[in-house]
Design an enzyme around this catalytic site. Structure first.
Site, PDB file in Angstrom:
ATOM      1  N   HIS A  41       0.875  -1.174   0.000  1.00  0.00           N
ATOM      2  CA  HIS A  41       0.000   0.000   0.000  1.00  0.00           C
ATOM      3  C   HIS A  41       0.911   1.223   0.000  1.00  0.00           C
ATOM      4  CE1 HIS A  41      -3.231   2.784   1.082  1.00  0.00           C
ATOM      5  NE2 HIS A  41      -2.406   3.296   1.997  1.00  0.00           N
ATOM      6  N   CYS A 115      -4.540   1.829  -4.802  1.00  0.00           N
ATOM      7  CA  CYS A 115      -3.891   2.972  -4.155  1.00  0.00           C
ATOM      8  C   CYS A 115      -2.616   3.395  -4.878  1.00  0.00           C
ATOM      9  CB  CYS A 115      -3.576   2.631  -2.699  1.00  0.00           C
ATOM     10  SG  CYS A 115      -2.536   1.158  -2.496  1.00  0.00           S
TER      11      CYS A 115
END
Length: 243
Positions: A41, A115
Protein backbone atom coordinates in the site's frame (compact mmCIF):
# COMPACT_ATOMS: atom_id res chain seq x y z
CA UNK A 1 8.62 24.34 -3.35
CA UNK A 2 8.27 21.35 -1.04
CA UNK A 3 9.28 17.71 -0.86
CA UNK A 4 6.97 14.94 -2.05
CA UNK A 5 7.38 11.79 0.02
CA UNK A 6 6.04 8.32 -0.76
CA UNK A 7 5.13 6.16 2.23
CA UNK A 8 4.97 2.40 1.67
CA UNK A 9 3.29 -0.27 3.79
CA UNK A 10 3.05 -4.05 3.75
CA UNK A 11 -0.58 -4.99 3.09
CA UNK A 12 -1.49 -6.67 6.38
CA UNK A 13 -5.18 -5.81 6.72
CA UNK A 14 -6.47 -9.38 6.65
CA UNK A 15 -8.41 -10.78 9.58
CA UNK A 16 -6.07 -13.76 9.47
CA UNK A 17 -2.71 -13.32 11.18
CA UNK A 18 -1.39 -16.21 9.11
CA UNK A 19 -2.28 -14.39 5.90
CA UNK A 20 -0.67 -11.17 7.13
CA UNK A 21 2.53 -13.02 8.04
CA UNK A 22 2.55 -14.65 4.63
CA UNK A 23 2.33 -11.24 2.92
CA UNK A 24 5.23 -9.96 5.00
CA UNK A 25 7.31 -13.01 4.06
CA UNK A 26 6.43 -12.63 0.36
CA UNK A 27 7.54 -9.00 0.47
CA UNK A 28 10.79 -9.91 2.19
CA UNK A 29 11.60 -12.55 -0.42
CA UNK A 30 10.47 -10.77 -3.59
CA UNK A 31 11.36 -7.19 -2.64
CA UNK A 32 14.13 -7.37 -0.08
CA UNK A 33 15.63 -10.57 -1.46
CA UNK A 34 15.52 -10.19 -5.25
CA UNK A 35 14.12 -6.70 -5.76
CA UNK A 36 11.20 -7.81 -7.87
CA UNK A 37 8.22 -6.42 -5.97
CA UNK A 38 5.56 -7.36 -3.48
CA UNK A 39 2.13 -6.56 -2.08
CA UNK A 40 2.19 -2.95 -0.95
CA UNK A 41 0.00 0.00 0.00
CA UNK A 42 1.29 3.48 -0.75
CA UNK A 43 0.43 7.07 0.14
CA UNK A 44 1.82 10.49 -0.80
CA UNK A 45 2.77 13.25 1.65
CA UNK A 46 3.01 16.84 0.43
CA UNK A 47 2.59 20.10 2.38
CA UNK A 48 1.84 19.12 5.93
CA UNK A 49 1.84 16.10 8.18
CA UNK A 50 -0.79 14.04 6.34
CA UNK A 51 -0.42 11.41 3.64
CA UNK A 52 -2.98 10.92 0.86
CA UNK A 53 -4.13 7.68 -0.68
CA UNK A 54 -7.09 5.81 -2.16
CA UNK A 55 -9.21 2.86 -1.08
CA UNK A 56 -12.57 1.16 -1.51
CA UNK A 57 -15.82 2.50 -0.10
CA UNK A 58 -19.41 1.99 -1.23
CA UNK A 59 -20.30 5.68 -1.41
CA UNK A 60 -18.40 8.91 -1.91
CA UNK A 61 -14.75 9.50 -2.71
CA UNK A 62 -12.15 6.82 -2.15
CA UNK A 63 -9.45 9.47 -1.54
CA UNK A 64 -8.53 9.77 2.14
CA UNK A 65 -5.80 11.10 4.39
CA UNK A 66 -4.21 10.20 7.71
CA UNK A 67 -1.06 11.19 9.64
CA UNK A 68 1.94 10.07 7.59
CA UNK A 69 3.31 6.62 8.40
CA UNK A 70 0.40 5.85 10.74
CA UNK A 71 -2.23 4.13 8.65
CA UNK A 72 -3.65 1.64 11.19
CA UNK A 73 -4.71 -0.91 8.54
CA UNK A 74 -1.20 -1.75 7.32
CA UNK A 75 2.35 -2.34 8.53
CA UNK A 76 4.69 0.57 7.82
CA UNK A 77 7.72 -0.32 5.71
CA UNK A 78 9.64 2.69 4.41
CA UNK A 79 9.52 6.15 2.84
CA UNK A 80 11.02 7.44 -0.41
CA UNK A 81 11.58 11.08 -1.37
CA UNK A 82 10.32 11.37 -4.95
CA UNK A 83 11.44 14.95 -5.54
CA UNK A 84 10.21 18.50 -5.12
CA UNK A 85 7.00 20.05 -6.39
CA UNK A 86 6.94 23.69 -7.39
CA UNK A 87 3.18 23.92 -7.04
CA UNK A 88 1.73 26.09 -4.29
CA UNK A 89 -0.21 24.62 -1.40
CA UNK A 90 -3.38 26.14 -2.83
CA UNK A 91 -2.76 24.42 -6.19
CA UNK A 92 -2.07 21.08 -4.46
CA UNK A 93 -5.36 21.39 -2.55
CA UNK A 94 -7.13 22.06 -5.84
CA UNK A 95 -5.59 18.90 -7.34
CA UNK A 96 -6.74 16.88 -4.33
CA UNK A 97 -10.29 18.18 -4.72
CA UNK A 98 -10.23 17.16 -8.40
CA UNK A 99 -8.88 13.71 -7.59
CA UNK A 100 -11.51 13.24 -4.90
CA UNK A 101 -14.21 13.69 -7.55
CA UNK A 102 -12.42 11.54 -10.15
CA UNK A 103 -11.67 8.60 -7.83
CA UNK A 104 -14.92 7.38 -6.20
CA UNK A 105 -14.48 4.53 -3.75
CA UNK A 106 -16.68 2.10 -5.63
CA UNK A 107 -14.38 2.17 -8.68
CA UNK A 108 -11.52 0.60 -6.72
CA UNK A 109 -9.99 -2.40 -8.48
CA UNK A 110 -7.12 -4.40 -7.02
CA UNK A 111 -5.39 -4.85 -10.40
CA UNK A 112 -6.21 -1.77 -12.43
CA UNK A 113 -7.21 1.04 -10.05
CA UNK A 114 -5.69 0.68 -6.62
CA UNK A 115 -3.89 2.97 -4.16
CA UNK A 116 -0.63 2.75 -6.12
CA UNK A 117 -2.34 3.84 -9.35
CA UNK A 118 -3.80 6.79 -7.46
CA UNK A 119 -0.39 7.78 -6.11
CA UNK A 120 1.08 7.52 -9.61
CA UNK A 121 -1.49 10.00 -10.95
CA UNK A 122 -1.12 12.32 -7.96
CA UNK A 123 2.66 12.40 -8.42
CA UNK A 124 2.29 13.07 -12.13
CA UNK A 125 0.13 16.10 -11.42
CA UNK A 126 2.60 17.28 -8.79
CA UNK A 127 5.36 17.13 -11.40
CA UNK A 128 7.53 14.55 -9.65
CA UNK A 129 8.60 11.03 -10.74
CA UNK A 130 6.07 8.24 -10.44
CA UNK A 131 6.39 5.34 -8.01
CA UNK A 132 9.30 2.91 -8.39
CA UNK A 133 8.26 -0.03 -10.55
CA UNK A 134 8.54 -2.59 -7.77
CA UNK A 135 5.80 -0.95 -5.68
CA UNK A 136 2.96 -1.96 -8.01
CA UNK A 137 4.61 -4.63 -10.15
CA UNK A 138 2.44 -7.52 -8.94
CA UNK A 139 -0.79 -5.65 -9.69
CA UNK A 140 0.48 -4.57 -13.12
CA UNK A 141 1.50 -8.14 -13.91
CA UNK A 142 -1.93 -9.40 -12.87
CA UNK A 143 -3.71 -6.81 -14.98
CA UNK A 144 -1.55 -7.74 -17.98
CA UNK A 145 -2.37 -11.41 -17.44
CA UNK A 146 -6.08 -10.65 -17.51
CA UNK A 147 -5.69 -8.69 -20.73
CA UNK A 148 -3.63 -11.47 -22.33
CA UNK A 149 -6.24 -14.05 -21.32
CA UNK A 150 -8.97 -12.02 -22.98
CA UNK A 151 -6.91 -11.53 -26.13
CA UNK A 152 -6.07 -15.23 -26.25
CA UNK A 153 -9.75 -16.21 -26.01
CA UNK A 154 -10.56 -13.88 -28.91
CA UNK A 155 -7.75 -15.34 -31.00
CA UNK A 156 -8.98 -18.87 -30.29
CA UNK A 157 -12.45 -17.94 -31.54
CA UNK A 158 -10.94 -16.29 -34.60
CA UNK A 159 -8.74 -19.32 -35.31
CA UNK A 160 -11.75 -21.66 -34.96
CA UNK A 161 -13.64 -19.64 -37.58
CA UNK A 162 -10.67 -19.63 -39.95
CA UNK A 163 -10.11 -23.39 -39.59
CA UNK A 164 -13.75 -24.18 -40.36
CA UNK A 165 -13.70 -21.86 -43.39
CA UNK A 166 -10.46 -23.36 -44.69
CA UNK A 167 -11.78 -26.92 -44.32
CA UNK A 168 -14.89 -26.05 -46.32
CA UNK A 169 -12.78 -24.55 -49.09
CA UNK A 170 -10.50 -27.59 -49.09
CA UNK A 171 -13.47 -29.96 -49.37
CA UNK A 172 -14.96 -28.00 -52.24
CA UNK A 173 -11.58 -28.06 -54.00
CA UNK A 174 -11.17 -31.82 -53.62
CA UNK A 175 -14.76 -32.47 -54.67
CA UNK A 176 -14.21 -30.31 -57.74
CA UNK A 177 -11.15 -32.31 -58.76
CA UNK A 178 -13.06 -35.56 -58.35
CA UNK A 179 -15.94 -34.22 -60.45
CA UNK A 180 -13.69 -32.98 -63.24
CA UNK A 181 -11.76 -36.25 -63.30
CA UNK A 182 -14.91 -38.34 -63.54
CA UNK A 183 -16.18 -36.23 -66.43
CA UNK A 184 -12.89 -36.66 -68.30
CA UNK A 185 -13.15 -40.48 -68.33
CA UNK A 186 -15.12 -42.00 -71.25
CA UNK A 187 -18.26 -43.74 -69.94
CA UNK A 188 -17.87 -46.68 -72.35
CA UNK A 189 -14.26 -47.36 -71.50
CA UNK A 190 -14.02 -49.80 -68.58
CA UNK A 191 -10.26 -49.42 -68.50
CA UNK A 192 -10.62 -45.70 -67.93
CA UNK A 193 -8.76 -45.01 -71.20
CA UNK A 194 -9.77 -43.70 -74.59
CA UNK A 195 -8.66 -44.76 -78.03
CA UNK A 196 -7.77 -42.40 -80.78
CA UNK A 197 -6.33 -43.65 -83.99
CA UNK A 198 -6.04 -47.13 -82.51
CA UNK A 199 -3.87 -45.91 -79.61
CA UNK A 200 -5.05 -46.29 -76.06
CA UNK A 201 -4.13 -43.51 -73.66
CA UNK A 202 -4.78 -44.29 -70.02
CA UNK A 203 -6.98 -41.82 -68.07
CA UNK A 204 -6.30 -40.51 -64.57
CA UNK A 205 -7.03 -43.19 -61.98
CA UNK A 206 -8.21 -41.91 -58.59
CA UNK A 207 -6.23 -43.46 -55.74
CA UNK A 208 -8.30 -45.52 -53.34
CA UNK A 209 -7.67 -43.13 -50.45
CA UNK A 210 -8.89 -40.20 -52.52
CA UNK A 211 -12.07 -42.01 -53.58
CA UNK A 212 -12.78 -42.94 -50.00
CA UNK A 213 -12.18 -39.36 -48.83
CA UNK A 214 -14.66 -37.84 -51.26
CA UNK A 215 -17.15 -40.70 -51.17
CA UNK A 216 -17.28 -40.63 -47.39
CA UNK A 217 -18.81 -37.17 -47.60
CA UNK A 218 -16.93 -36.02 -44.51
CA UNK A 219 -17.97 -32.47 -45.08
CA UNK A 220 -17.09 -29.92 -42.45
CA UNK A 221 -20.08 -28.83 -40.46
CA UNK A 222 -21.94 -25.84 -41.81
CA UNK A 223 -24.40 -25.68 -38.92
CA UNK A 224 -23.35 -22.21 -37.89
CA UNK A 225 -19.77 -22.87 -36.83
CA UNK A 226 -18.69 -19.95 -38.97
CA UNK A 227 -21.71 -17.79 -38.38
CA UNK A 228 -21.28 -18.20 -34.64
CA UNK A 229 -17.58 -17.45 -34.65
CA UNK A 230 -17.94 -15.26 -31.59
CA UNK A 231 -19.20 -18.15 -29.48
CA UNK A 232 -16.99 -18.75 -26.47
CA UNK A 233 -14.58 -21.58 -27.27
CA UNK A 234 -14.87 -22.89 -23.71
CA UNK A 235 -18.28 -24.27 -24.69
CA UNK A 236 -16.43 -26.90 -26.68
CA UNK A 237 -13.93 -27.83 -23.99
CA UNK A 238 -14.12 -30.90 -21.80
CA UNK A 239 -15.85 -30.42 -18.49
CA UNK A 240 -12.70 -31.71 -16.85
CA UNK A 241 -10.70 -28.68 -17.95
CA UNK A 242 -10.81 -25.75 -15.47
CA UNK A 243 -12.13 -22.49 -16.94
Amino acid sequence: MTEVILHIYDVTNSDSEKTNNTVVQINKIFKDGIGLGGIFHSAVQVYGEDEWSFGFCEEGSGVFNCPFGRNPMYTYRESIVLGNTYLTKSKVNQILRELSREWPGDCYDLLSKNCNHFCDEFCERLGVPKLPGWVNRFANAGDTAVEIAGTTAYRFRQAKTEIVTASKVAYQFLAGIASNTAAAVAPDSPSGGSSKGGTTSPGFQQPAWFKNLVAAGAKPSSSGAVDNGDEDITHNLSADIPR
